[in-house]
Design a protein around this motif. Structure first.
Motif, mmCIF file in Angstrom:
data_model
loop_
_atom_site.group_PDB
_atom_site.id
_atom_site.type_symbol
_atom_site.label_atom_id
_atom_site.label_comp_id
_atom_site.label_asym_id
_atom_site.label_seq_id
_atom_site.Cartn_x
_atom_site.Cartn_y
_atom_site.Cartn_z
ATOM 1 N N TYR A 97 -1.812 -0.807 -4.238
ATOM 2 C CA TYR A 97 -2.783 0.434 -4.673
ATOM 3 C C TYR A 97 -1.795 1.544 -4.289
ATOM 4 O O TYR A 97 -0.835 1.370 -3.285
ATOM 5 C CB TYR A 97 -4.164 0.384 -3.935
ATOM 6 C CG TYR A 97 -4.079 0.920 -2.880
ATOM 7 C CD1 TYR A 97 -4.192 0.077 -1.482
ATOM 8 C CD2 TYR A 97 -4.467 2.328 -2.475
ATOM 9 C CE1 TYR A 97 -4.672 0.632 -0.065
ATOM 10 C CE2 TYR A 97 -4.653 2.689 -1.167
ATOM 11 C CZ TYR A 97 -4.695 2.078 -0.016
ATOM 12 O OH TYR A 97 -4.754 2.455 1.236
ATOM 13 N N SER A 152 -3.748 3.103 9.274
ATOM 14 C CA SER A 152 -4.005 2.825 7.864
ATOM 15 C C SER A 152 -5.794 2.918 7.698
ATOM 16 O O SER A 152 -6.321 2.173 8.572
ATOM 17 C CB SER A 152 -3.458 1.501 7.668
ATOM 18 O OG SER A 152 -4.035 0.947 6.515
ATOM 19 N N ILE A 153 -5.825 3.318 6.525
ATOM 20 C CA ILE A 153 -7.365 3.329 6.418
ATOM 21 C C ILE A 153 -7.801 2.115 5.371
ATOM 22 O O ILE A 153 -8.871 2.000 4.758
ATOM 23 C CB ILE A 153 -7.812 4.821 5.578
ATOM 24 C CG1 ILE A 153 -6.933 4.910 4.373
ATOM 25 C CG2 ILE A 153 -7.679 5.761 6.561
ATOM 26 C CD1 ILE A 153 -7.313 6.045 3.677
ATOM 27 N N SER A 154 -6.795 1.272 5.147
ATOM 28 C CA SER A 154 -7.105 0.136 4.341
ATOM 29 C C SER A 154 -8.101 -0.781 4.440
ATOM 30 O O SER A 154 -8.971 -1.275 3.556
ATOM 31 C CB SER A 154 -5.748 -0.684 3.646
ATOM 32 O OG SER A 154 -5.159 -1.292 4.974
ATOM 33 N N ILE A 196 -11.473 0.880 3.766
ATOM 34 C CA ILE A 196 -11.543 1.085 2.178
ATOM 35 C C ILE A 196 -12.163 -0.245 1.849
ATOM 36 O O ILE A 196 -13.034 -0.505 1.070
ATOM 37 C CB ILE A 196 -10.254 1.530 1.514
ATOM 38 C CG1 ILE A 196 -9.949 2.798 1.977
ATOM 39 C CG2 ILE A 196 -10.497 1.125 -0.044
ATOM 40 C CD1 ILE A 196 -8.430 3.180 1.179
ATOM 41 N N LYS A 197 -11.484 -1.398 2.375
ATOM 42 C CA LYS A 197 -11.968 -2.666 1.769
ATOM 43 C C LYS A 197 -13.378 -3.158 2.314
ATOM 44 O O LYS A 197 -13.979 -3.703 1.601
ATOM 45 C CB LYS A 197 -11.038 -3.764 2.378
ATOM 46 C CG LYS A 197 -9.693 -3.993 1.638
ATOM 47 C CD LYS A 197 -8.699 -4.887 2.418
ATOM 48 C CE LYS A 197 -7.297 -4.772 1.708
ATOM 49 N NZ LYS A 197 -6.372 -5.151 2.706
ATOM 50 N N LYS A 227 -12.999 2.868 -5.606
ATOM 51 C CA LYS A 227 -11.932 2.496 -4.865
ATOM 52 C C LYS A 227 -11.282 3.600 -4.745
ATOM 53 O O LYS A 227 -10.691 4.238 -3.568
ATOM 54 C CB LYS A 227 -11.026 1.194 -5.190
ATOM 55 C CG LYS A 227 -9.989 0.864 -4.138
ATOM 56 C CD LYS A 227 -9.251 -0.462 -4.612
ATOM 57 C CE LYS A 227 -8.428 -0.718 -3.699
ATOM 58 N NZ LYS A 227 -7.540 -2.015 -4.092
ATOM 59 N N THR A 276 -10.700 6.135 -1.491
ATOM 60 C CA THR A 276 -9.460 6.149 -0.622
ATOM 61 C C THR A 276 -9.214 7.650 -0.634
ATOM 62 O O THR A 276 -8.635 8.072 0.383
ATOM 63 C CB THR A 276 -8.461 5.575 -1.753
ATOM 64 O OG1 THR A 276 -8.541 4.239 -1.855
ATOM 65 C CG2 THR A 276 -6.991 5.696 -1.565
ATOM 66 N N ASN A 295 0.770 4.750 0.369
ATOM 67 C CA ASN A 295 0.058 5.927 0.639
ATOM 68 C C ASN A 295 0.423 7.089 1.397
ATOM 69 O O ASN A 295 1.612 6.939 1.728
ATOM 70 C CB ASN A 295 -1.300 5.123 1.272
ATOM 71 C CG ASN A 295 -0.884 4.318 2.235
ATOM 72 O OD1 ASN A 295 0.010 4.751 2.898
ATOM 73 N ND2 ASN A 295 -1.773 3.325 2.711
ATOM 74 N N LEU A 296 -0.381 7.707 2.045
ATOM 75 C CA LEU A 296 -0.139 8.764 2.846
ATOM 76 C C LEU A 296 0.800 8.476 4.044
ATOM 77 O O LEU A 296 1.680 9.222 4.395
ATOM 78 C CB LEU A 296 -1.252 9.467 3.417
ATOM 79 C CG LEU A 296 -1.275 10.659 4.665
ATOM 80 C CD1 LEU A 296 -0.759 11.942 3.818
ATOM 81 C CD2 LEU A 296 -2.498 11.024 4.825
ATOM 82 N N THR A 349 -8.506 9.674 2.607
ATOM 83 C CA THR A 349 -7.372 10.253 3.060
ATOM 84 C C THR A 349 -7.332 11.522 3.213
ATOM 85 O O THR A 349 -6.506 12.160 3.942
ATOM 86 C CB THR A 349 -6.367 10.018 1.500
ATOM 87 O OG1 THR A 349 -6.377 8.435 1.387
ATOM 88 C CG2 THR A 349 -4.855 10.720 1.599
ATOM 89 N N SER A 385 -1.317 11.030 -2.083
ATOM 90 C CA SER A 385 -0.134 11.526 -1.567
ATOM 91 C C SER A 385 1.222 10.989 -1.990
ATOM 92 O O SER A 385 2.314 11.581 -2.471
ATOM 93 C CB SER A 385 -0.159 11.137 -0.187
ATOM 94 O OG SER A 385 -1.390 11.329 0.493
ATOM 95 N N ASP A 411 -1.943 6.104 -3.568
ATOM 96 C CA ASP A 411 -2.960 7.012 -3.443
ATOM 97 C C ASP A 411 -2.289 8.505 -3.957
ATOM 98 O O ASP A 411 -1.289 8.430 -4.451
ATOM 99 C CB ASP A 411 -3.692 7.143 -2.026
ATOM 100 C CG ASP A 411 -2.396 8.004 -1.152
ATOM 101 O OD1 ASP A 411 -1.265 8.120 -1.368
ATOM 102 O OD2 ASP A 411 -2.954 7.752 0.133
ATOM 103 N N GLU A 471 0.781 -1.318 0.050
ATOM 104 C CA GLU A 471 0.076 -0.125 -0.073
ATOM 105 C C GLU A 471 1.039 1.262 0.167
ATOM 106 O O GLU A 471 1.484 1.587 1.009
ATOM 107 C CB GLU A 471 -0.958 -0.047 1.119
ATOM 108 C CG GLU A 471 -1.922 -1.161 1.095
ATOM 109 C CD GLU A 471 -2.783 -1.325 2.445
ATOM 110 O OE1 GLU A 471 -2.559 -0.158 3.311
ATOM 111 O OE2 GLU A 471 -3.462 -2.559 2.625
#
Lengths: 108, 171
Positions: free
Chosen positions: A53, B14-16, B19-20, B44, B48, A22-23, B52, A57, A55, A20
């Protein structure tokens, strides 16, 4: 975050070790790649094969890295992008500013 | 109409998983759709970016995502109680078009429809000068949502102090 896979006379191959992008890790990624560019003064090829995936950021970090590379007359090449990651770059037209190849062997 | 609410607590982690959870619901409801792959990709990246955005603004402690699905429309809305967008507080005219970002790839606009309501859209620019990479913006969240959506709006409710981002995708 990143691992140096290969160090040749004209480029470095690095691999992103997280799935992942990401941020939570974009700032670290940016500082690590900028340090590599400054230390090695070579093109950096970034292997995305482990990244599921990405993002906004992380995309921002990639653009910042490319800008830095250009100021020191080097380049950034992206390889082995998963379909969703590649589709996101295409959506915001970053495929027009980065060199992108299906694999490392096709990039060199 | 099918509707489901997801509560997201901004803990800085984590926001994963969130999201899922949200995408799992959308996939379970729309798996038979003929353009499912494209729809799930868009959903998605929109979810996200919405989450975010909440993470980035540490003043926002709680965020609510609501998914609505009709026969032809997927709507993803995000509500929080953070600071209102400065577009709302800075501009007091209505029906004006404001460029938020502009580079060789895109110009992202906000149209202030009325005092508390904004619609986002963007134009693709002609990359006349590829060497102007230095000009490329490094903030892509709003752009990603705008380009993925058929409609992307923001509304500030002055009475409840809610920020409401609403994203619609036709299918």
């Amino acid at each position: 975050m990143i691992k140096i896979v290969k160090d040749t006379t004209d480029h470095l191959l690095i691999e992103i070790e997280v799935s992942e992008a990401n941020l939570g890790n974009s700032d670290l990624f940016k500082s690590q790649v900028v340090q590599l560019l400054d230390r090695h003064k070579k093109t950096v090829i970034i292997d995305f094969s482990k990244v599921e995936y990405i993002d906004s950021s992380f995309l921002g970090a990639l653009v910042a890295i490319l800008k830095h590379a250009m100021t020191i007359k080097q380049d950034i090449i992206l390889v082995s992008l998963k379909k969703d990651v590649h589709d996101l770059l295409k959506l915001i037209r970053l495929d027009k500013v980065f060199k992108i190849y299906p694999s490392y062997n096709e990039a060199i | 109409m099918i509707s489901k609410q997801f509560d997201f607590v901004n803990t800085g982690y984590s926001i994963s998983t969130d999201i899922k959870r949200i995408i799992g619901f959308i996939e379970s409801e729309l798996s038979s759709n003929s353009s499912a792959d494209e729809l799930f990709f868009k959903a998605k990246i929109i979810v996200t970016e919405l989450l975010t955005n909440s993470l980035k603004h540490s003043g926002i402690s709680n965020t609510v995502i609501v998914i609505n699905i009709t026969d032809y429309l997927l709507t993803i809305s995000k509500t929080d109680f953070g600071t209102p967008l400065n577009l709302i507080t800075k501009y007091h005219s209505t029906n004006i078009k404001i460029p938020i970002t502009n580079d060789i790839l895109h110009t992202l606009y906000a149209v202030i429809d009325n005092e508390k309501h904004v619609t986002f859209f963007c134009d693709e620019n002609n990359m006349a000068d590829i060497l102007a990479i230095d000009n490329i913006v490094e903030h892509f969240g709003l752009l990603i949502i705008t380009k993925s959506a058929d409609r992307f709006t923001y509304h500030f409710n002055e009475h409840t102090k809610e920020n409401i981002f609403e994203v619609a995708i036709k299918f």
